[in-house]
Design an enzyme around this catalytic site. Structure first.
Site, mmCIF file in Angstrom:
data_model
loop_
_atom_site.group_PDB
_atom_site.id
_atom_site.type_symbol
_atom_site.label_atom_id
_atom_site.label_comp_id
_atom_site.label_asym_id
_atom_site.label_seq_id
_atom_site.Cartn_x
_atom_site.Cartn_y
_atom_site.Cartn_z
ATOM 1 N N GLY A 64 0.837 -1.195 0.000
ATOM 2 C CA GLY A 64 0.000 0.000 0.000
ATOM 3 C C GLY A 64 0.867 1.237 0.000
ATOM 4 O O GLY A 64 2.023 1.193 0.442
ATOM 5 N N GLN B 80 2.728 9.918 1.568
ATOM 6 C CA GLN B 80 4.052 9.284 1.711
ATOM 7 C C GLN B 80 5.019 9.703 0.606
ATOM 8 O O GLN B 80 6.217 9.432 0.708
ATOM 9 C CB GLN B 80 3.925 7.755 1.705
ATOM 10 C CG GLN B 80 3.295 7.192 2.965
ATOM 11 C CD GLN B 80 3.191 5.688 2.888
ATOM 12 O OE1 GLN B 80 2.265 5.165 2.299
ATOM 13 N NE2 GLN B 80 4.160 4.991 3.455
ATOM 14 N N CYS C 229 5.983 -0.528 7.381
ATOM 15 C CA CYS C 229 5.628 0.700 6.672
ATOM 16 C C CYS C 229 6.820 1.152 5.833
ATOM 17 O O CYS C 229 7.946 1.174 6.340
ATOM 18 C CB CYS C 229 5.263 1.773 7.699
ATOM 19 S SG CYS C 229 4.853 3.365 6.969
ATOM 20 N N LEU C 230 6.561 1.507 4.572
ATOM 21 C CA LEU C 230 7.654 1.961 3.695
ATOM 22 C C LEU C 230 8.284 3.246 4.221
ATOM 23 O O LEU C 230 9.429 3.554 3.898
ATOM 24 C CB LEU C 230 7.130 2.195 2.270
ATOM 25 C CG LEU C 230 6.656 0.954 1.505
ATOM 26 C CD1 LEU C 230 6.073 1.368 0.159
ATOM 27 C CD2 LEU C 230 7.785 -0.044 1.323
ATOM 28 N N HIS D 281 -4.310 1.337 7.541
ATOM 29 C CA HIS D 281 -2.953 1.891 7.667
ATOM 30 C C HIS D 281 -2.771 3.080 6.715
ATOM 31 O O HIS D 281 -2.254 4.135 7.096
ATOM 32 C CB HIS D 281 -1.952 0.765 7.360
ATOM 33 C CG HIS D 281 -0.511 1.154 7.388
ATOM 34 N ND1 HIS D 281 0.388 0.619 8.284
ATOM 35 C CD2 HIS D 281 0.208 2.014 6.620
ATOM 36 C CE1 HIS D 281 1.587 1.145 8.078
ATOM 37 N NE2 HIS D 281 1.509 1.984 7.063
ATOM 38 N N GLU D 282 -3.241 2.916 5.459
ATOM 39 C CA GLU D 282 -3.057 3.980 4.459
ATOM 40 C C GLU D 282 -3.981 5.172 4.730
ATOM 41 O O GLU D 282 -3.585 6.317 4.534
ATOM 42 C CB GLU D 282 -3.269 3.446 3.048
ATOM 43 C CG GLU D 282 -2.319 2.323 2.622
ATOM 44 C CD GLU D 282 -0.843 2.648 2.828
ATOM 45 O OE1 GLU D 282 -0.458 3.828 2.785
ATOM 46 O OE2 GLU D 282 -0.072 1.691 3.057
ATOM 47 N N HIS E 34 -2.378 7.309 7.140
ATOM 48 C CA HIS E 34 -1.362 8.192 6.536
ATOM 49 C C HIS E 34 -2.002 9.482 6.016
ATOM 50 O O HIS E 34 -1.421 10.560 6.128
ATOM 51 C CB HIS E 34 -0.660 7.500 5.364
ATOM 52 C CG HIS E 34 0.500 6.625 5.776
ATOM 53 N ND1 HIS E 34 1.551 7.091 6.531
ATOM 54 C CD2 HIS E 34 0.785 5.327 5.504
ATOM 55 C CE1 HIS E 34 2.428 6.110 6.723
ATOM 56 N NE2 HIS E 34 1.991 5.020 6.122
HETATM 57 ZN ZN ZN Z 1 2.840 3.211 6.075
#
Ligand code: ZN
Length: 174
Positions: free
Chosen positions: A46, A51, A91-92, A133-134, A137
């Site tokens: 995702g 991000q 998480c990226l 999660h997204e 963000h």
């Molecule tokens: Zn993340």
């Protein structure tokens, strides 16, 4: 298509509460393509626009196991939820660490596609986790914000260690 740079913690842009998308034009379709390209290149499941430093409410996910199952959600909103599950999230934007986070087990999300048409997506398991999660963000939240103080500290310490190790490796290469 273009691969975008994923911002990492503690970049302040990760704390922005993103604005709704109000133009459904070619630029938006391009951004969706770029988000997918970046997510696949980074081997993520995702990616939210915030991000990559874009202050708009849109995200992409693909939690497909054997085949791709891409979804692009614009202006997503949690319509309903049920149950609880705990999932080890990564998480990226905070690479190298994971932590168990409690999320809703079943969710229904309302969103628009890149042409501005309304949709609903009902999700369980990894897809439900990933969407929550997204969406976090887009509200400027990191997954560790959902942890207790001690767990949060241990995630951030582990991240610092990870960054130190990475720097050491870089030095060795030079
Ligand atoms: Zn993340």
């Amino acid at each position: 298509m273009a691969r975008l740079t994923v911002l990492t913690w503690p970049d302040e842009a990760l704390r922005i509460v993103a604005k709704p998308v109000d133009y459904f034009d070619q630029g938006l379709a391009q951004l969706v393509d770029d988000l997918f390209e970046t997510m696949y290149a980074e081997k993520g499941v995702g990616l939210a626009a915030t991000q990559v430093g874009v202050d708009r409410r849109l995200l992409v996910v693909d939690c497909g196991q054997d085949e791709r199952e891409p979804y692009a959600l614009i202006n997503p909103e949690l319509e309903s939820y049920e149950g609880e599950l705990i999932w080890p999230e990564g998480c990226l934007s905070i690479p190298g660490v994971r932590a168990d986070v409690t999320r809703h087990a079943h969710i229904v999300v309302r969103y628009k596609d890149h042409s501005g048409l309304d949709h609903k997506l009902s999700a369980n398991g990894l897809l439900a986790v990933c969407l929550q999660h997204e969406i976090d963000h887009l509200d400027g939240k990191m997954y560790f914000d959902r942890l207790g103080m001690l767990e949060r500290r241990s995630v951030l310490n582990a991240y610092r260690d990870y960054l130190d190790t990475k720097d050491d490796e870089k030095d060795d290469d030079v």
